[in-house]
Write a protein that holds these residues in place. Structure first.
Motif, PDB file in Angstrom:
ATOM      1  N   UNK A  93       0.801  -1.217   0.000  1.00 35.88           N
ATOM      2  CA  UNK A  93       0.000   0.000   0.000  1.00 35.88           C
ATOM      3  C   UNK A  93       0.836   1.270   0.000  1.00 35.88           C
ATOM      4  N   UNK A  94       1.956   1.253   0.691  1.00 37.14           N
ATOM      5  CA  UNK A  94       2.702   2.477   0.969  1.00 37.14           C
ATOM      6  C   UNK A  94       3.886   2.647   0.025  1.00 37.14           C
ATOM      7  N   UNK A  95       4.172   3.893  -0.273  1.00 38.18           N
ATOM      8  CA  UNK A  95       5.296   4.208  -1.147  1.00 38.18           C
ATOM      9  C   UNK A  95       6.618   4.059  -0.395  1.00 38.18           C
ATOM     10  N   UNK A  96       7.736   3.931  -1.114  1.00 41.04           N
ATOM     11  CA  UNK A  96       9.024   3.851  -0.426  1.00 41.04           C
ATOM     12  C   UNK A  96       9.314   5.132   0.342  1.00 41.04           C
ATOM     13  N   UNK A  97       9.910   5.002   1.514  1.00 40.57           N
ATOM     14  CA  UNK A  97      10.257   6.188   2.296  1.00 40.57           C
ATOM     15  C   UNK A  97      11.184   7.077   1.462  1.00 40.57           C
ATOM     16  N   UNK A  98      10.980   8.383   1.597  1.00 41.37           N
ATOM     17  CA  UNK A  98      11.708   9.367   0.801  1.00 41.37           C
ATOM     18  C   UNK A  98      12.183  10.485   1.720  1.00 41.37           C
ATOM     19  N   UNK A  99      13.016  11.404   1.220  1.00 36.57           N
ATOM     20  CA  UNK A  99      13.382  12.556   2.060  1.00 36.57           C
ATOM     21  C   UNK A  99      12.153  13.302   2.582  1.00 36.57           C
ATOM     22  N   UNK A 100      11.112  13.355   1.766  1.00 33.64           N
ATOM     23  CA  UNK A 100       9.889  14.043   2.193  1.00 33.64           C
ATOM     24  C   UNK A 100       9.180  13.274   3.307  1.00 33.64           C
ATOM     25  N   UNK A 101       9.297  11.929   3.288  1.00 38.40           N
ATOM     26  CA  UNK A 101       8.714  11.120   4.365  1.00 38.40           C
ATOM     27  C   UNK A 101       9.217  11.592   5.719  1.00 38.40           C
ATOM     28  N   UNK A 102      10.513  11.811   5.798  1.00 33.46           N
ATOM     29  CA  UNK A 102      11.104  12.147   7.098  1.00 33.46           C
ATOM     30  C   UNK A 102      10.793  13.581   7.500  1.00 33.46           C
ATOM     31  N   UNK A 103      10.582  14.449   6.528  1.00 32.32           N
ATOM     32  CA  UNK A 103      10.172  15.822   6.841  1.00 32.32           C
ATOM     33  C   UNK A 103       8.719  15.869   7.309  1.00 32.32           C
ATOM     34  N   UNK A 104       7.832  15.171   6.592  1.00 29.88           N
ATOM     35  CA  UNK A 104       6.398  15.268   6.836  1.00 29.88           C
ATOM     36  C   UNK A 104       5.952  14.391   8.006  1.00 29.88           C
ATOM     37  N   UNK A 105       6.430  13.166   8.069  1.00 36.36           N
ATOM     38  CA  UNK A 105       5.965  12.227   9.093  1.00 36.36           C
ATOM     39  C   UNK A 105       6.806  12.299  10.365  1.00 36.36           C
ATOM     40  N   UNK A 106       8.130  12.411  10.191  1.00 38.51           N
ATOM     41  CA  UNK A 106       9.031  12.379  11.341  1.00 38.51           C
ATOM     42  C   UNK A 106       9.457  13.779  11.802  1.00 38.51           C
ATOM     43  N   UNK A 107       9.082  14.805  11.041  1.00 40.52           N
ATOM     44  CA  UNK A 107       9.521  16.175  11.326  1.00 40.52           C
ATOM     45  C   UNK A 107      11.042  16.258  11.424  1.00 40.52           C
ATOM     46  N   UNK A 114      17.023   7.062   2.510  1.00 42.94           N
ATOM     47  CA  UNK A 114      15.656   6.636   2.227  1.00 42.94           C
ATOM     48  C   UNK A 114      15.646   5.574   1.139  1.00 42.94           C
ATOM     49  N   UNK A 115      14.596   4.767   1.145  1.00 41.77           N
ATOM     50  CA  UNK A 115      14.456   3.738   0.117  1.00 41.77           C
ATOM     51  C   UNK A 115      14.291   4.357  -1.262  1.00 41.77           C
ATOM     52  N   UNK A 116      13.532   5.442  -1.344  1.00 41.44           N
ATOM     53  CA  UNK A 116      13.330   6.091  -2.638  1.00 41.44           C
ATOM     54  C   UNK A 116      14.673   6.547  -3.221  1.00 41.44           C
ATOM     55  N   UNK A 117      15.485   7.203  -2.413  1.00 41.41           N
ATOM     56  CA  UNK A 117      16.782   7.680  -2.880  1.00 41.41           C
ATOM     57  C   UNK A 117      17.687   6.516  -3.263  1.00 41.41           C
ATOM     58  N   UNK A 118      17.674   5.461  -2.446  1.00 41.21           N
ATOM     59  CA  UNK A 118      18.517   4.308  -2.741  1.00 41.21           C
ATOM     60  C   UNK A 118      18.070   3.606  -4.019  1.00 41.21           C
ATOM     61  N   UNK A 180      14.993   2.230   5.332  1.00 39.40           N
ATOM     62  CA  UNK A 180      15.604   3.275   6.151  1.00 39.40           C
ATOM     63  C   UNK A 180      14.638   3.951   7.114  1.00 39.40           C
ATOM     64  N   UNK A 181      13.368   3.535   7.151  1.00 37.88           N
ATOM     65  CA  UNK A 181      12.368   4.208   7.985  1.00 37.88           C
ATOM     66  C   UNK A 181      12.315   3.578   9.371  1.00 37.88           C
ATOM     67  N   UNK A 182      12.433   4.421  10.385  1.00 37.08           N
ATOM     68  CA  UNK A 182      12.505   3.927  11.760  1.00 37.08           C
ATOM     69  C   UNK A 182      11.309   3.050  12.133  1.00 37.08           C
ATOM     70  N   UNK A 183      10.096   3.564  11.935  1.00 37.54           N
ATOM     71  CA  UNK A 183       8.900   2.830  12.368  1.00 37.54           C
ATOM     72  C   UNK A 183       8.784   1.474  11.692  1.00 37.54           C
ATOM     73  N   UNK A 184       9.172   1.407  10.425  1.00 40.68           N
ATOM     74  CA  UNK A 184       8.982   0.171   9.660  1.00 40.68           C
ATOM     75  C   UNK A 184       9.811  -0.982  10.213  1.00 40.68           C
TER      76      UNK A 184
END
Length: 198
Positions: A93-107, A114-118, A180-184
């Motif tokens: 369901x979810x997209x790969x974590x990205x630099x924006x993931x960490x800005x928006x979700x993790x502040x 991130x997986x997207x960058x990798x 690379x996402x902590x919660x995952x």
């Protein structure tokens, strides 16, 4: 599946990409447990054909694909068959974590792998641009869904050494990460191992 052709060790918060031939089997292994691996695939013959979460979920009639299910392309062609799944819970369901993931979700506005960058980095040599990376097959990711539709990312159910095996149904270019996402990953980054069999 008779002969081990290649194996790779994906270090924490990194990724890799490779060609996978029709009939070969990709084994994705969680060597230490509770580690997610994002997988994306493209037809080697036409990069506009790629792994589709929507098509796969539609035809499987479940969001939890496992042994025996087929993973389809955006053109409704089989790309993978899941031969063996020792964990039984993955996310599509979810997209790969990205630099924006960490800005928006993790502040978190600092640099963060991130997986997207990798994926973008390792798929680029094959002519795959970042905008071609859609929702990935998030192996071992444990997403729980409440009655109201709210999502909770729980620790992966995978134990050390468990794996999933996917048979390629076409010639493909495949990208795989160690997420690379902590919660995952239950807040601990670990490696992923892959093996390719003929």
């Amino acid at each position: 599946m008779t002969e081990l052709m290649e194996q790779r060790h994906i270090h924490p918060q990194s990724g890799t990409a490779f060609k996978l031939k029709s009939g070969q089997v990709l084994r994705v292994i969680d060597p230490m447990g509770e580690q997610v691996s994002d997988l994306m695939a493209y037809s080697e013959a036409d990069l506009d054909e790629y792994l589709s979460s929507g098509r796969t979920i539609d035809y499987a009639n479940t969001i939890y694909v496992t042994s025996g299910h087929t993973l389809y392309s955006n053109r409704s062609n089989p790309m993978f068959t899941i031969l063996q799944d020792q964990v039984g819970r993955h996310d599509f369901l979810l997209t790969p974590c990205s630099p924006e993931t960490f800005k928006i979700i993790y502040n978190n506005h600092a640099h963060h792998p991130s997986c997207f960058t990798n994926l973008a980095q390792h798929l680029a040599p094959y002519g795959i641009a970042p905008d071609r990376i859609p929702t990935t097959f998030n192996i071992f990711m444990n997403v729980k869904i409440a009655d109201n539709g709210e999502l909770t990312i729980a620790p992966p159910l995978s134990k050390a050494g468990q794996y999933i095996e996917l048979r390629a149904e076409m010639d493909m270019i495949v990208g795989v990460t160690a997420c690379s996402a902590e919660m995952s990953n239950n807040y601990s980054f670990k490696p992923i191992d892959i093996q390719i069999y003929d």
